[in-house]
Design an enzyme around this catalytic site. Structure first.
Site, PDB file in Angstrom:
ATOM      1  N   THR A  15      34.399  41.059  47.226  1.00 21.59           N
ATOM      2  CA  THR A  15      35.453  40.761  46.651  1.00 21.59           C
ATOM      3  C   THR A  15      36.295  40.885  47.040  1.00 21.59           C
ATOM      4  OG1 THR A  15      34.769  42.774  45.433  1.00 21.59           O
ATOM      5  CG2 THR A  15      33.983  41.412  44.949  1.00 21.59           C
TER       6      THR A  15
ATOM      7  N   ILE B  27      37.299  50.004  52.083  1.00 20.03           N
ATOM      8  CA  ILE B  27      37.103  48.958  50.935  1.00 20.03           C
ATOM      9  C   ILE B  27      35.998  49.225  50.209  1.00 20.03           C
ATOM     10  CG2 ILE B  27      36.594  46.481  51.491  1.00 20.03           C
ATOM     11  CD1 ILE B  27      39.296  46.731  52.640  1.00 20.03           C
TER      12      ILE B  27
ATOM     13  N   GLU C 192      47.712  41.907  47.984  1.00 23.58           N
ATOM     14  CA  GLU C 192      49.328  41.283  48.344  1.00 23.58           C
ATOM     15  C   GLU C 192      49.661  41.657  50.002  1.00 23.58           C
ATOM     16  OE1 GLU C 192      52.397  42.403  44.912  1.00 23.58           O
ATOM     17  OE2 GLU C 192      50.764  43.567  45.188  1.00 23.58           O
TER      18      GLU C 192
ATOM     19  N   ASN D 295      34.403  46.919  47.919  1.00 28.87           N
ATOM     20  CA  ASN D 295      33.679  45.794  47.696  1.00 28.87           C
ATOM     21  C   ASN D 295      33.844  45.371  48.985  1.00 28.87           C
ATOM     22  OD1 ASN D 295      31.460  44.133  47.348  1.00 28.87           O
ATOM     23  ND2 ASN D 295      32.402  44.211  44.719  1.00 28.87           N
TER      24      ASN D 295
END
Lengths: 209, 732
Positions: free
Chosen positions: B604, B599, B674, B601
């Site tokens: 976000t 990951i 998604e 960030n």
């Protein structure tokens, strides 16, 4: 003869709009909504057009301090009202300037609700954001003034002020759609800005596992 | 200077520091102050406004367009339609070799293939004048009988390959079914769903110095520029597309009629023309997710081990395009079985053309498959998580390829711990909170992870700052911020010293914001360029006034990747409350645990994963576009008639992740755009089953459907359990 000057039409009128503390004299087509007048005539494009039907909340702004949808009113009917757009909710210049790609949106002071949206990441694409922020600013005032919502437990006029819980925020903000689904962080931001009792700490950091 | 760096070496000096640290969006201040300019916000001198006119019939021909009266209206400067519009091509290969959307060929002939087909554009000096002209334009049609009646039972359905093969199969399905102690055989349907990004599609086109300039709201600027050049047969490089800020996309913001119409009008009038879709027009012009009718057959041994996984899906496409919603594909990478068959068919109808919508295939497909797994768990008397863990494959069930990280087990175990799953009483309809029936459900999620060749440039400036240029798009994903982090780490500098410029086709070819592959694809290009630049600077080179630039192209590096099953995985958990008196379903809380690569960030990424789960709520309970088969149009095609989840629909959602770096990726990225949607609707439907004892196999789970289930299956749990297999929804 076809002309581009709306003043030549009998279906146009001269009006003065009071926007963000400034007076703007302009001639508008009578069909022009307040939303289009701001966006197309005054270059105040922070107020967004999401549906043009009053169904999404993206064009929410403040009219005489109360939240209102700019797409559902005609510009000629907004004369004499004090209109505040997202460009005007913060300190002077907060919403001015800034070219494409700039990392600042002007250097003015942010409204506490704006600051909270930034820190809690209360948005993704940003298109509903001006409407969410304007809506939240007015909603916090409505709540502080004792206005109940559909989820307020005690609606007696003499009832003590009810806390601005996440449930209250969600109910009161439901006119503002966010298709990115940033509702969790919007509610956190609004709650934080309102100084509600449920106040969360800061935005989370890192993964847990 | 250009260099192609095949692989990224491990850090040799200080380790990266920005990666994995929460950072607010670099364009955040612009967005919260209203300063961010989206396409329709950019003023231009002598801008004209175009308003589209759409067909009011579902099939037939245009007999006449009476444009004389409209041309005489105040402010109207042009009326374009099939008798006078410039010619465009629609037969070129677009992204991944697929044909472009058929509305690219608007105004080319008199055919009307569906309701809401673009038939004309009225251009005027002001938006009001254009709208009035469009409203006044009289188009006469010769209507033909149309067919918009979608059903999985149709005999004219045919197999269609999409980005994945239509059918993959192994083993003897009937023999394994006969040998199965437990069988689930059920059909599931999902409705037509619409993307509805908050910013309607808009484009402004103008010619400048012999070049076509297009300001547009899209998911990939270089892709859009290439397509427009092909459609108008212009020299590559003579079309420039910019999309600085994009108000959401979700798969819908590709080349469509708004850019085509704007370019046509700007060319005819030799002045800037803006064309924006209205919200209602988006329901036939912007693509949508096809309805699906799916059949799942599962056969298992008494201990839940699968012998058969058979999943067939039927979706619809238009008469002018072959698009398939690959809803059966999830099972190909989730579970193994001796007999394994997944297939996709389509029915061609007189309807608008569907397209990819957030988690294409996987969103509707996971609803069916993961509901069926829940049914199987119940019949086997197994915990739904245990059933899934017993069917964890060690390699790709059909490919035999190794998994490039598969941490579904960790997602379930950590998710179960946090959600409090261990205390769950599996019996349906035994928990109450006042009038509310309570239930919990779970489901697995998966989404493919890949990267596509892209180009990038990284420039060092004499003042110690850097600029990254890449034709990426930030449609709300936080791409600008993520790429700043990626570049800063590769350069070993603080992110504040790196400016990321995106959304401009001038920056060269790059993958679009789609397929959950934006950040990974762009990082593959940026990382080696930044790394090489850092190495050159370390040698003490002088930085010229126009900066020192390293360009990269990830084509070679990506071509060298070993074949593998590359996917994200996740475990979705939901708790619902159902009011048996009104049929209302409320999602009280959701937890999603994901294994979705490194990951970049957390701030976000979490927001985006939670947003995907909000889509799951919306899909499970609300979204449904209803087509009137008599007129071929949609009923209530707007945001009042088509409800998407609002604030009041979303209570507590938590998304988190387990460590799952993608092997072979320079950063370890898989993608988070998604997977948050996948499995979420199934987890909710499974929770509704747990709460009420009623299985809903038809989305959305509307109050009337819940009430119908109540009228058949209502009453105390004992009663329904006595019937052995309780709660077959009458809709199923």
């Amino acid at each position: 003869m076809i002309t581009s000057d709306p003043t030549a039409s009998q279906t146009a009128g001269a009006i003065i709009l009071h926007v963000n503390g400034e007076k703007h004299a302009l001639t508008v087509d009578h069909r022009t909504t307040l939303l289009d007048a701001l966006r197309e005539r005054l270059d105040l494009t922070g107020t967004k057009k999401g549906c043009d039907h009053g169904q999404c909340g993206a064009c929410t702004l403040l009219v005489d301090g109360r939240r209102s949808l700019a797409c559902l009113q005609l510009a000629v009917a907004a004369e004499g009202r004090e209109i505040t757009t997202i460009e005007g909710v913060g300190g002077s210049g907060a919403g001015q300037g800034a070219g494409p790609g700039s990392e600042s949106g002007g250097q003015g002071e942010l409204h506490p609700v704006q600051q909270a949206f930034l820190e809690f990441d209360g948005f993704q694409c940003g298109y509903c954001t001006p409407g969410q922020i304007c809506s939240a600013i007015a909603m916090i005032e409505e709540h502080a003034a004792g206005w109940p919502s559909a989820v307020t437990d005690d609606v007696h006029p003499e009832a003590a002020p009810q806390p601005l819980t996440p449930e209250e925020i969600r109910e009161r903000m439901s006119g503002n759609l966010c298709r990115c689904g940033a509702y969790m962080s919007i509610v956190q931001a609004v709650g934080y800005a309102a100084g509600a009792r449920h106040t969360h700490s800061g935005p989370d950091e890192g993964s847990a596992a | 200077m250009t260099s192609t760096v095949p692989a990224v070496t491990a850090p040799v000096t200080a380790p990266p520091t920005a990666l994995g640290t929460a950072r607010t969006r670099v364009e955040g201040r612009e967005k919260i102050t209203g300063a961010a300019r989206y396409t329709g916000d950019i003023p231009l001198t002598s801008l004209a406004h175009g308003s589209l006119v759409l067909s009011t019939i579902a099939r037939g021909r245009i007999r006449a367009v009476d444009d004389a009266a409209v041309r005489a209206m105040p402010g109207v400067v042009a009326v374009l339609h099939h008798l006078n519009a410039p010619r465009v091509r629609g037969d070129y290969p677009s992204i991944m070799g697929m044909a472009p959307d058929p509305t690219v060929r608007a105004f080319q002939d008199d055919r009307v293939p569906h309701w809401g087909w673009p038939v004309a554009l009225v251009v005027a000096e002001t938006p009001e004048q254009a709208r009035a002209g469009a409203d006044a334009l009289v188009v006469a049609y010769e209507a033909e009988p149309h067919d918009t009646d979608f059903s999985g039972e149709r005999t004219d359905a045919f197999a269609l390959d999409g980005v994945v093969p239509a059918t993959l199969a192994k083993g003897d399905e009937e023999a394994e079914l006969a040998a199965s102690a437990v069988v689930v055989d059920a059909s599931y349907t999902t409705p037509e769903e619409h993307h509805n990004p908050m910013e309607p599609h808009a484009a402004t086109a103008y010619w400048q110095d012999g070049r076509l300039e297009v300001l547009d709201s899209n998911q990939g600027a270089s892709w859009t520029a290439e397509d427009l050049a092909k459609a108008f047969e212009l020299e590559p490089g003579t079309v420039r597309v910019r999309s600085e800020h994009v108000g959401g996309g979700f798969g819908s913001k590709s080349v469509r009629v708004h850019q085509i119409a704007a370019v046509m009008a700007a060319t005819e009038l030799q002045r800037p023309v803006r064309v924006a879709m209205t919200r209602r027009q988006m329901f036939s012009l912007a693509g949508y997710r096809s309805p699906t009718d799916q059949r799942v057959r599962l056969g298992a041994d008494p201990d839940g081990r699968l012998r058969v996984l058979s999943h067939g899906s039927v979706s619809q496409t238009s008469s002018v395009y072959a698009f398939v919603e690959p809803a059966a594909a999830a099972g190909r990478v989730l579970y193994d079985a001796a007999a394994h068959r997944t297939s996709a068919q389509v029915v061609s109808l007189d309807v608008p053309t569907p397209t990819s919508m957030r988690a294409p295939g996987m969103a509707p497909g996971s609803f069916a498959l993961e509901s069926a797994l829940d049914e199987l768990a119940e019949r086997c008397g197994l915990d739904p998580i245990e059933l899934r863990l017993r069917n964890e494959p060690s390699a790709g069930p059909l490919s035999g390829l190794p998994f490039a990280g598969r941490n579904l087990r960790a997602c379930f175990e950590e998710g179960a711990r946090r959600f409090g799953w261990a205390d769950r009483d599996p019996r349906p309809r035994v928990r109450r909170d006042g009038r509310w029936l309570l239930g919990t459900g779970t489901a697995a999620a998966t989404f493919h992870a890949f990267a596509v060749p892209s180009t990038a440039a990284v420039t060092a400036w004499a003042d110690g700052t850097f600029t990254v240029r890449i034709a990426a798009a930030d449609i709300g994903t936080g791409a600008r911020t993520a790429l700043q982090i990626v570049a800063a780490d590769a350069l070993r500098v603080a992110p504040e010293r790196v400016q990321v410029r995106i959304g401009d086709s001038e920056f060269g070819p790059a993958w679009l914001a789609g397929g959950s592959a934006g950040t990974s694809s762009w990082a593959w290009a940026i990382t080696p360029a930044a790394g090489e630049l850092r190495e050159r600077l370390a040698l003490g080179v002088d930085i010229p006034a126009d900066g020192l630039t390293v360009r990269s192209d990830s084509t070679t590096a990506l071509a060298g990747q070993e074949p593998a099953e590359r996917h994200s995985y996740g475990a979705q958990f939901a708790e619902v409350a159902v009011d048996p008196g009104t049929g209302e379903v409320r999602v009280r809380r959701m937890l999603g645990m994901f294994a979705a690569g490194r990951i970049v960030n957390p701030l976000t990424a979490r927001n985006q994963l939670v947003g995907g789960m909000v889509w799951g709520i919306s899909m499970a309970l609300h979204e449904e576009a209803v087509r009137d088969v008599r007129s071929g149009s949609l009923v209530g095609a707007d945001l009042a008639g088509y409800h998407v989840a609002s604030h009041a629909d979303v209570a507590h959602i938590e998304a988190d992740w387990v460590d799952d770096p993608m092997p072979g990726d320079p950063i370890g990225i898989k993608g988070v755009g998604e997977i948050g949607v996948v499995g979420a609707a199934a987890a909710i439907a499974n929770a509704v089953r747990h709460a009420t004892g009623v299985r809903h196999r038809r989305l959305p789970i509307r109050p009337d459907r819940v009430l119908c289930g109540e009228s058949v299956d209502g009453g105390p749990a004992g009663e329904s359990l006595e019937r052995g297999l309780p709660g077959e929804s009458p809709d199923a």
